[in-house]
Design a protein around this motif. Structure first.
Motif, PDB file in Angstrom:
ATOM      1  N   GLU A 181       0.838  -1.206   0.000  1.00  0.00           N
ATOM      2  CA  GLU A 181       0.000   0.000   0.000  1.00  0.00           C
ATOM      3  C   GLU A 181       0.871   1.254   0.000  1.00  0.00           C
ATOM      4  O   GLU A 181       2.016   1.227   0.445  1.00  0.00           O
ATOM      5  CB  GLU A 181      -0.890   0.017   1.245  1.00  0.00           C
ATOM      6  CG  GLU A 181      -1.983  -1.040   1.197  1.00  0.00           C
ATOM      7  CD  GLU A 181      -2.999  -0.869   2.332  1.00  0.00           C
ATOM      8  OE1 GLU A 181      -2.817   0.055   3.146  1.00  0.00           O
ATOM      9  OE2 GLU A 181      -3.948  -1.664   2.370  1.00  0.00           O
ATOM     10  N   ILE A 182       0.289   2.337  -0.483  1.00  0.00           N
ATOM     11  CA  ILE A 182       1.008   3.619  -0.515  1.00  0.00           C
ATOM     12  C   ILE A 182       0.313   4.588   0.442  1.00  0.00           C
ATOM     13  O   ILE A 182      -0.891   4.816   0.336  1.00  0.00           O
ATOM     14  CB  ILE A 182       1.011   4.201  -1.942  1.00  0.00           C
ATOM     15  CG1 ILE A 182       1.724   3.232  -2.887  1.00  0.00           C
ATOM     16  CG2 ILE A 182       1.677   5.575  -1.968  1.00  0.00           C
ATOM     17  CD1 ILE A 182       1.612   3.589  -4.358  1.00  0.00           C
ATOM     18  N   ALA A 211     -10.287  -2.502 -12.762  1.00  0.00           N
ATOM     19  CA  ALA A 211      -9.602  -2.182 -11.513  1.00  0.00           C
ATOM     20  C   ALA A 211     -10.169  -0.878 -10.982  1.00  0.00           C
ATOM     21  O   ALA A 211     -10.497   0.029 -11.753  1.00  0.00           O
ATOM     22  CB  ALA A 211      -8.097  -2.050 -11.734  1.00  0.00           C
ATOM     23  N   ILE A 212     -10.315  -0.814  -9.668  1.00  0.00           N
ATOM     24  CA  ILE A 212     -10.772   0.421  -9.015  1.00  0.00           C
ATOM     25  C   ILE A 212      -9.740   0.785  -7.957  1.00  0.00           C
ATOM     26  O   ILE A 212      -9.420  -0.030  -7.088  1.00  0.00           O
ATOM     27  CB  ILE A 212     -12.149   0.248  -8.358  1.00  0.00           C
ATOM     28  CG1 ILE A 212     -13.176  -0.189  -9.405  1.00  0.00           C
ATOM     29  CG2 ILE A 212     -12.597   1.556  -7.694  1.00  0.00           C
ATOM     30  CD1 ILE A 212     -14.563  -0.451  -8.836  1.00  0.00           C
ATOM     31  N   ALA A 213      -9.196   2.002  -8.080  1.00  0.00           N
ATOM     32  CA  ALA A 213      -8.225   2.467  -7.090  1.00  0.00           C
ATOM     33  C   ALA A 213      -8.758   3.719  -6.415  1.00  0.00           C
ATOM     34  O   ALA A 213      -9.621   4.420  -6.944  1.00  0.00           O
ATOM     35  CB  ALA A 213      -6.881   2.752  -7.736  1.00  0.00           C
ATOM     36  N   VAL A 223      -5.169  -3.726 -15.195  1.00  0.00           N
ATOM     37  CA  VAL A 223      -5.088  -2.269 -15.223  1.00  0.00           C
ATOM     38  C   VAL A 223      -5.011  -1.678 -13.823  1.00  0.00           C
ATOM     39  O   VAL A 223      -5.326  -0.503 -13.618  1.00  0.00           O
ATOM     40  CB  VAL A 223      -6.295  -1.674 -15.987  1.00  0.00           C
ATOM     41  CG1 VAL A 223      -6.104  -1.822 -17.482  1.00  0.00           C
ATOM     42  CG2 VAL A 223      -7.601  -2.321 -15.548  1.00  0.00           C
ATOM     43  N   GLU A 224      -4.551  -2.450 -12.834  1.00  0.00           N
ATOM     44  CA  GLU A 224      -4.543  -1.901 -11.474  1.00  0.00           C
ATOM     45  C   GLU A 224      -3.525  -0.777 -11.283  1.00  0.00           C
ATOM     46  O   GLU A 224      -3.804   0.197 -10.606  1.00  0.00           O
ATOM     47  CB  GLU A 224      -4.364  -3.003 -10.422  1.00  0.00           C
ATOM     48  CG  GLU A 224      -3.171  -3.885 -10.598  1.00  0.00           C
ATOM     49  CD  GLU A 224      -3.490  -5.185 -11.297  1.00  0.00           C
ATOM     50  OE1 GLU A 224      -4.287  -5.185 -12.262  1.00  0.00           O
ATOM     51  OE2 GLU A 224      -2.932  -6.212 -10.901  1.00  0.00           O
ATOM     52  N   ILE A 227      -3.262   5.759  -1.193  1.00  0.00           N
ATOM     53  CA  ILE A 227      -3.480   5.382  -2.582  1.00  0.00           C
ATOM     54  C   ILE A 227      -3.482   3.869  -2.599  1.00  0.00           C
ATOM     55  O   ILE A 227      -2.477   3.227  -2.327  1.00  0.00           O
ATOM     56  CB  ILE A 227      -2.365   5.949  -3.481  1.00  0.00           C
ATOM     57  CG1 ILE A 227      -2.421   7.475  -3.429  1.00  0.00           C
ATOM     58  CG2 ILE A 227      -2.536   5.454  -4.916  1.00  0.00           C
ATOM     59  CD1 ILE A 227      -1.339   8.157  -4.219  1.00  0.00           C
ATOM     60  N   LYS A 228      -4.649   3.295  -2.853  1.00  0.00           N
ATOM     61  CA  LYS A 228      -4.683   1.835  -2.823  1.00  0.00           C
ATOM     62  C   LYS A 228      -5.689   1.255  -3.809  1.00  0.00           C
ATOM     63  O   LYS A 228      -6.594   1.933  -4.278  1.00  0.00           O
ATOM     64  CB  LYS A 228      -4.971   1.318  -1.419  1.00  0.00           C
ATOM     65  CG  LYS A 228      -6.348   1.610  -0.911  1.00  0.00           C
ATOM     66  CD  LYS A 228      -6.539   0.903   0.441  1.00  0.00           C
ATOM     67  CE  LYS A 228      -7.902   1.229   1.028  1.00  0.00           C
ATOM     68  NZ  LYS A 228      -8.083   0.641   2.351  1.00  0.00           N
ATOM     69  N   LEU A 229      -5.463  -0.008  -4.116  1.00  0.00           N
ATOM     70  CA  LEU A 229      -6.344  -0.739  -5.005  1.00  0.00           C
ATOM     71  C   LEU A 229      -7.541  -1.216  -4.200  1.00  0.00           C
ATOM     72  O   LEU A 229      -7.384  -1.906  -3.193  1.00  0.00           O
ATOM     73  CB  LEU A 229      -5.573  -1.938  -5.559  1.00  0.00           C
ATOM     74  CG  LEU A 229      -6.268  -2.744  -6.640  1.00  0.00           C
ATOM     75  CD1 LEU A 229      -6.449  -1.897  -7.895  1.00  0.00           C
ATOM     76  CD2 LEU A 229      -5.466  -3.994  -6.958  1.00  0.00           C
ATOM     77  N   LEU A 230      -8.746  -0.875  -4.641  1.00  0.00           N
ATOM     78  CA  LEU A 230      -9.944  -1.343  -3.936  1.00  0.00           C
ATOM     79  C   LEU A 230     -10.400  -2.697  -4.470  1.00  0.00           C
ATOM     80  O   LEU A 230     -10.906  -3.531  -3.741  1.00  0.00           O
ATOM     81  CB  LEU A 230     -11.095  -0.356  -4.117  1.00  0.00           C
ATOM     82  CG  LEU A 230     -10.996   0.964  -3.390  1.00  0.00           C
ATOM     83  CD1 LEU A 230     -12.304   1.727  -3.565  1.00  0.00           C
ATOM     84  CD2 LEU A 230     -10.722   0.749  -1.901  1.00  0.00           C
TER      85      LEU A 230
END
Lengths: 142, 142, 142, 142, 142, 142
Positions: free
Chosen positions: C123-124, D14-16, D96-97, D127-130
């Motif tokens: 994670e960032i 992908a949803i970030a 596409v993450e 900032i993270k990938l959901l």
């Protein structure tokens, strides 16, 4: 720009080479033991090369933009010469040889740029295509 | 990236060279009489080279972005060899030699790309700095 | 875009930070001993970060293009957290804080991208400005 | 760069997320009533984010260039926090993450850049990938 | 590329115009009340225009890269015509008229792109320089 | 950005036009006999146009990146007017009309930029789509 709308996608590979010649054995040593002030020469030049391969169609007017699906960059040291080999692969309607050659030239230039402060005699030789497969004709250069 | 915040701007020039070697006299002829199918090789490669010079800092991580204030690109034909000479000038805190070399490499690659359909044996030789003036030390290579 | 035509150039610095948190000690180990399959994570992310700093005005509409005259990127490991610090300097009419923050975010994303195959839980956190000097007001955040 | 030449194209999403935290209620108000001097924060940041998503492979060396076939960007305000959600879709051989995360980071940075003149305390968090679907394994983070 | 190394920096301004003509009053209405499906046409086109101004030297071979130090974009609606005005300023050795014109063309194209789904008859007219000051000769076109 | 993940790829063509009007017959003459100081106007503008077509999605937020598979650029001189025609083709899920229009605008701007030193009265008119085929509806404008 050549019309490729009617062509079939096939698996394409290209391998290009550039030779970077430094002027002193100390330069080779500095690269190997990680003492070049600007950083790790091979890793940073590899990063530049990957980006260079992908930006080929941004710089060369006639090049088709294409999906770069694999890129590998290797370095071989022989005396004062470092050989850069860039391999590019795609599954598309046109080949990736110019992409591989552009990558090789960017890697070589980045090495020149990073080594400049410690060696004023670096030169770039023989940017050439070693091999290509997947189009109308394969090429294999020594 | 080297810290240049405290350096003085001075007039800088750099001239770099690339040699493009074609495999047949017909290729030289096709360039000269404007019969290369992809178009005017020298004019289009010059356009690519100007853009290449300006994009150097976009591709090489350690290069400072700088105001390219002059660029001239010339071609000399000698037998099967075409020598590309790229001259870059600026008035800034750091030199333009890598810009000139990148320009020379882009010009050479674009010639390769445009000539590929009519000559499979084009090679790029000797991308090197011929001359630089304006920094701590001038360089003059034959 | 703010009008800076009448402003004086001054020496500007900015330091921004991003925190990359990995999920397992093995990931830290792999970075340290150079066993991440995609390559040397710190060197390649530094290359990406230098380019990211320079391309800030290409991505953010209101940002002025400016001469990035120094950039340094450092990494500190503390448990599962890697702190990225990006320092940018220029001598110009406007500051470099957004450039430093963009650099920090690109470095962090590149680490995420290179570590993804070996650690799904990266994670960032906390992309923030630590310090800026040289404009109307200095900023110092813990 | 990972070799994807032999992979099958599948539908990928992908949803970030990025969280932008402002320091004062007045900042939220200024965004909502369109009184931020640099312009409409959400619309301009959305424009920057779309471009950021598309330029991911230009900045991150190991990222494959890919056809971004859908992108949607949403904003949710909760107290002093604005949550940015970036959804990206494609039909291709790789996910596409990183594109979604890069988009989220560019949107957040652009908000920071536009709000800076009226709020010195803006920070970017998490900032993270959901969520991602379509590759070997799906991911769903809270 | 013209040699400007010996020129003095002066304050330069340029204003360029593009006219976008839509085919139906409903299109104007949709822009004004924010009902264009792709989003806020003026804000997003302004974002694209700022980036376009800054990327002029990336696209036009002979253009010098230069520090864009101010850019403002305005829209005026008159019947079915929307006039885009782009003002660019710098303090440098060469003018910004091509930058202003490129900005105007990008804004107009982005409007075309966003309006296309609701109006098939959009056209772009008269991209021209209205005014320039600061070089050897000023220009004022009605 | 419109969601095209579920659309079928079809063969798409678009032809766009820009009209460049010079102010004096001598300008036309200078182009024709190759006496424009900045170089060969048609060849260099064609190079710029090819790159412009390929960079459309880099500048316009809502544009999908797409494989440009053919591009041809032609010039017709009629009195003081030069008509630029840009044809773009692809086999993809969305059309190339904005790409063709962007190419036409870049060609026209590059002509303006190259002719500026010898003709202060160059104007760009009528950037428009002449024809498109391959999507839901074809368009044919006079």
């Amino acid at each position: 720009m050549v019309d490729i709308t009617q062509k079939q996608s096939t698996h394409r590979t290209a391998i290009a080479q550039a030779v970077v010649k430094v002027s002193r054995q100390e330069t080779i040593k500095a690269i190997q033991i990680g003492k070049v002030p600007k950083g790790d020469v091979f890793s940073m030049s590899k990063a530049a090369g990957f980006l260079g391969v992908k930006k080929t169609a941004d710089l060369l007017p006639d090049c088709h933009p294409l999906p770069v699906e694999h890129c590998a960059i290797d370095f071989t040291i022989d005396g004062l010469e470092i050989t850069v080999e860039v391999m590019v692969q795609t599954f598309y309607k046109t080949g990736v040889e110019v992409e591989a050659m552009h990558g090789a030239s960017v890697v070589a230039l980045n090495m020149y740029d990073m080594l400049k402060p410690i060696d004023k005699g670096v030169e770039i030789h023989h940017i050439k295509l070693l091999k290509k497969t997947g189009g109308k004709s394969d090429i294999h250069n020594g």
